[in-house]
Write a protein that holds these residues in place. Structure first.
Motif, mmCIF file in Angstrom:
data_model
loop_
_atom_site.group_PDB
_atom_site.id
_atom_site.type_symbol
_atom_site.label_atom_id
_atom_site.label_comp_id
_atom_site.label_asym_id
_atom_site.label_seq_id
_atom_site.Cartn_x
_atom_site.Cartn_y
_atom_site.Cartn_z
ATOM 1 N N GLY A 181 31.466 38.896 18.392
ATOM 2 C CA GLY A 181 31.804 40.253 18.799
ATOM 3 C C GLY A 181 31.242 41.268 17.831
ATOM 4 N N LYS A 182 31.248 42.518 18.238
ATOM 5 C CA LYS A 182 30.772 43.612 17.402
ATOM 6 C C LYS A 182 31.805 43.900 16.333
ATOM 7 C CE LYS A 182 28.623 48.195 18.251
ATOM 8 N NZ LYS A 182 27.962 48.205 17.012
ATOM 9 N N SER A 183 31.346 44.020 15.098
ATOM 10 C CA SER A 183 32.266 44.165 13.968
ATOM 11 C C SER A 183 32.427 45.598 13.502
ATOM 12 C CB SER A 183 31.792 43.310 12.790
ATOM 13 O OG SER A 183 31.729 41.946 13.136
ATOM 14 N N CYS A 184 31.499 46.462 13.850
ATOM 15 C CA CYS A 184 31.509 47.812 13.297
ATOM 16 C C CYS A 184 30.795 48.752 14.262
ATOM 17 C CB CYS A 184 30.819 47.791 11.930
ATOM 18 S SG CYS A 184 30.690 49.373 11.100
ATOM 19 N N ASN A 185 31.274 49.990 14.361
ATOM 20 C CA ASN A 185 30.617 50.978 15.220
ATOM 21 C C ASN A 185 29.407 51.598 14.536
ATOM 22 O OD1 ASN A 185 32.106 50.814 17.538
ATOM 23 N ND2 ASN A 185 33.486 52.501 17.028
ATOM 24 N N ARG A 186 29.610 52.055 13.288
ATOM 25 C CA ARG A 186 28.558 52.814 12.625
ATOM 26 C C ARG A 186 28.855 52.887 11.138
ATOM 27 N NH1 ARG A 186 27.656 58.876 14.784
ATOM 28 N NH2 ARG A 186 29.813 59.015 14.034
ATOM 29 N N CYS A 308 30.368 57.525 1.848
ATOM 30 C CA CYS A 308 30.094 56.400 2.748
ATOM 31 C C CYS A 308 31.253 56.288 3.731
ATOM 32 C CB CYS A 308 29.941 55.104 1.952
ATOM 33 S SG CYS A 308 29.834 53.609 2.976
ATOM 34 N N VAL A 309 30.929 56.221 5.031
ATOM 35 C CA VAL A 309 31.957 56.117 6.070
ATOM 36 C C VAL A 309 31.640 54.909 6.947
ATOM 37 C CG1 VAL A 309 33.134 57.257 7.979
ATOM 38 C CG2 VAL A 309 32.240 58.622 6.073
ATOM 39 N N VAL A 310 32.571 53.986 7.010
ATOM 40 C CA VAL A 310 32.451 52.795 7.863
ATOM 41 C C VAL A 310 33.419 52.983 9.030
ATOM 42 C CG1 VAL A 310 32.624 50.292 7.989
ATOM 43 C CG2 VAL A 310 31.869 51.380 5.870
ATOM 44 N N GLU A 311 32.879 53.086 10.245
ATOM 45 C CA GLU A 311 33.698 53.353 11.422
ATOM 46 C C GLU A 311 33.880 52.096 12.261
ATOM 47 O OE1 GLU A 311 32.558 56.966 13.653
ATOM 48 O OE2 GLU A 311 31.035 57.255 12.085
ATOM 49 N N LEU A 324 34.863 44.583 6.723
ATOM 50 C CA LEU A 324 34.705 46.034 6.736
ATOM 51 C C LEU A 324 35.122 46.647 5.402
ATOM 52 C CD1 LEU A 324 36.100 46.634 10.335
ATOM 53 C CD2 LEU A 324 33.748 47.064 9.599
ATOM 54 N N ARG A 325 36.188 46.144 4.831
ATOM 55 C CA ARG A 325 36.632 46.656 3.529
ATOM 56 C C ARG A 325 35.612 46.347 2.436
ATOM 57 N NH1 ARG A 325 41.878 48.382 3.162
ATOM 58 N NH2 ARG A 325 43.303 47.829 4.857
ATOM 59 N N ARG A 326 35.016 45.155 2.508
ATOM 60 C CA ARG A 326 34.013 44.805 1.500
ATOM 61 C C ARG A 326 32.776 45.697 1.616
ATOM 62 N NH1 ARG A 326 35.881 39.364 2.095
ATOM 63 N NH2 ARG A 326 34.446 39.008 3.850
ATOM 64 N N VAL A 327 32.395 46.024 2.850
ATOM 65 C CA VAL A 327 31.246 46.918 3.035
ATOM 66 C C VAL A 327 31.537 48.267 2.387
ATOM 67 C CG1 VAL A 327 29.854 48.158 4.729
ATOM 68 C CG2 VAL A 327 30.472 45.773 5.140
ATOM 69 N N ARG A 328 32.696 48.825 2.661
ATOM 70 C CA ARG A 328 33.070 50.129 2.092
ATOM 71 C C ARG A 328 33.099 50.080 0.569
ATOM 72 N NH1 ARG A 328 38.223 52.530 2.182
ATOM 73 N NH2 ARG A 328 39.031 50.455 1.687
ATOM 74 N N SER A 329 33.708 49.044 0.005
ATOM 75 C CA SER A 329 33.855 48.956 -1.447
ATOM 76 C C SER A 329 32.540 48.646 -2.156
ATOM 77 C CB SER A 329 34.893 47.883 -1.802
ATOM 78 O OG SER A 329 36.173 48.256 -1.312
ATOM 79 N N SER A 330 31.520 48.184 -1.406
ATOM 80 C CA SER A 330 30.235 47.891 -2.019
ATOM 81 C C SER A 330 29.375 49.146 -2.195
ATOM 82 C CB SER A 330 29.464 46.865 -1.166
ATOM 83 O OG SER A 330 29.064 47.439 0.077
ATOM 84 N N PHE A 331 29.817 50.264 -1.676
ATOM 85 C CA PHE A 331 29.051 51.513 -1.780
ATOM 86 C C PHE A 331 28.850 51.884 -3.238
ATOM 87 C CE2 PHE A 331 29.237 56.294 -1.834
ATOM 88 C CZ PHE A 331 27.937 56.484 -1.397
ATOM 89 N N ASP A 332 27.574 52.177 -3.569
ATOM 90 C CA ASP A 332 27.234 52.463 -4.958
ATOM 91 C C ASP A 332 26.157 53.538 -5.004
ATOM 92 O OD1 ASP A 332 27.384 51.556 -7.885
ATOM 93 O OD2 ASP A 332 25.238 51.394 -7.470
ATOM 94 N N VAL A 333 26.232 54.414 -6.008
ATOM 95 C CA VAL A 333 25.260 55.482 -6.201
ATOM 96 C C VAL A 333 24.735 55.410 -7.628
ATOM 97 C CG1 VAL A 333 24.847 57.969 -6.169
ATOM 98 C CG2 VAL A 333 26.457 56.942 -4.535
ATOM 99 N N ASP A 334 23.421 55.616 -7.762
ATOM 100 C CA ASP A 334 22.811 55.605 -9.089
ATOM 101 C C ASP A 334 21.699 56.655 -9.131
ATOM 102 O OD1 ASP A 334 22.387 54.943 -11.686
ATOM 103 O OD2 ASP A 334 21.857 52.838 -11.305
#
Length: 336
Positions: A181-186, A308-311, A324-334
């Motif tokens: 199934g689809k795990s994420c919208n955008r 970063c927004v995971v919908e 989905l939580r891991r994707v959000r928490s992996s957001f990084d800026v440098d």
């Protein structure tokens, strides 16, 4: 008298064998010694007035009972001294025993599968200093502009998710066993370059409103569902990650960057009744959450907010909330 002695001896032998785990040779020796001793005592016992044949049958029965009662302990005589010790073999024991050693360490680190991930990197321009609000947006990994990259952002998605937009499968489709199934919208990454932006903007977000503090209403063409402006804040926390120092004199130095994470959820604007086919409307006056936004945001010293927004919807959340939580928490800026 003879029967009393045999019962007493049987109880003593069983007790000693139950709490002490002897070696096989010593256990067999004790059984033989006890049997010989009882036979010797039985032959000297003449107090019973019963016929000799009956006494012999009774003695034979008691001897056999004692012998068979001792056999289980002889069979396990080569076990550890603690007979109640939990089995540590791979064939037995519970799941905790199979995965961990007695000291708490993993028995076999290779037995625990690590989630495989793919890194998505996106470049953003640095501050423009034009004095107005400048928005740069990346949707599902697209590059926002061709300008020189002053900032690098990234996030990680599971390799089991389809990330090929030319594939016949929907984007972020999880075809692994039990999912399909689809795990994420955008997944959206955007930057806000605006005057007087600093971390205090995020600190006050829970009081002012998370969506408004993150300029979600400022993205063009009503990019986000406007229901997010009235979304409920389910939870929030802060994390810290390293970032290259903005001080050019400290080449190779790193600072600590604070990220704010928010879990937002909101129900649809219209809620059909149960008779209209909406099985989740139980007549309580509200509908359950239908949209979930997992957000991570930070503000750099240059005055740029990176978000970063995971919908996802409720069905995707039920299937893949941990991913989905891991994707959000992996957001990084440098800094580039």
């Amino acid at each position: 008298m003879m029967i009393s002695r045999l019962i007493l001896l049987l109880g003593c032998s069983s007790t000693s064998l139950a709490f002490v785990s002897p070696s096989p040779s010593s256990a067999i020796h004790r059984v033989g010694e006890s049997t010989t001793l009882m036979m010797h005592r039985a032959s000297d016992d003449a107090e019973s007035d019963a016929p000799r044949g009956i006494n012999q049958k009774r003695r034979a029965f008691l001897f056999q009972s004692l012998h068979y009662a001792a056999l289980p302990f002889v069979a396990h005589a080569d076990e550890n001294e603690n007979l109640y010790q939990r089995s540590t073999s791979d064939e037995g024991g519970d799941m905790t025993t199979k995965l961990f050693n007695p000291d708490g360490s993993l028995r076999d680190p290779n037995s625990v599968k690590q989630a495989e991930e793919r890194t998505i990197s996106i470049n953003f321009p640095s501050s423009s200093n034009v004095g107005d609000i400048v928005v740069n947006t990346s949707t599902d990994g697209t590059q926002p502009s061709s300008e020189s990259a002053g900032l690098k952002s990234s996030y990680k998605i599971p390799t089991k998710w389809n990330n090929d937009q030319s594939s016949q499968l929907p984007l972020y489709y999880d075809s692994s066993e039990g999912k399909n199934g689809k795990s994420c919208n955008r997944i959206t990454i955007y930057s806000i370059d605006a005057p007087k932006l600093d971390l205090s903007t995020l600190e006050k977000a829970t009081k002012v409103g998370v969506a408004k503090s993150l300029f979600m209403d400022q993205l063009p063409n009503k990019y986000f569902d406007q229901g997010v402006l009235k979304a409920d804040l389910i939870s929030g926390r802060t994390t810290r990650k390293p970032i290259k120092s903005a001080d050019v004199s400290g080449e190779g130095a790193y600072d600590e960057q604070v990220y704010y994470e928010f879990d937002l959820a909101f129900a649809p604007l219209e809620c059909p009744t149960f008779t209209d086919g909406n099985k989740e409307n139980l007549g309580l006056g509200f509908c359950p959450y239908d949209n979930i936004f997992l957000v991570s945001a930070t503000v750099l010293d240059e005055g740029i907010m990176m978000v970063c927004v995971v919908e996802c919807n409720k069905d995707e959340w039920k299937m893949a909330n941990s991913d989905l939580r891991r994707v959000r928490s992996s957001f990084d800026v440098d800094r580039a």
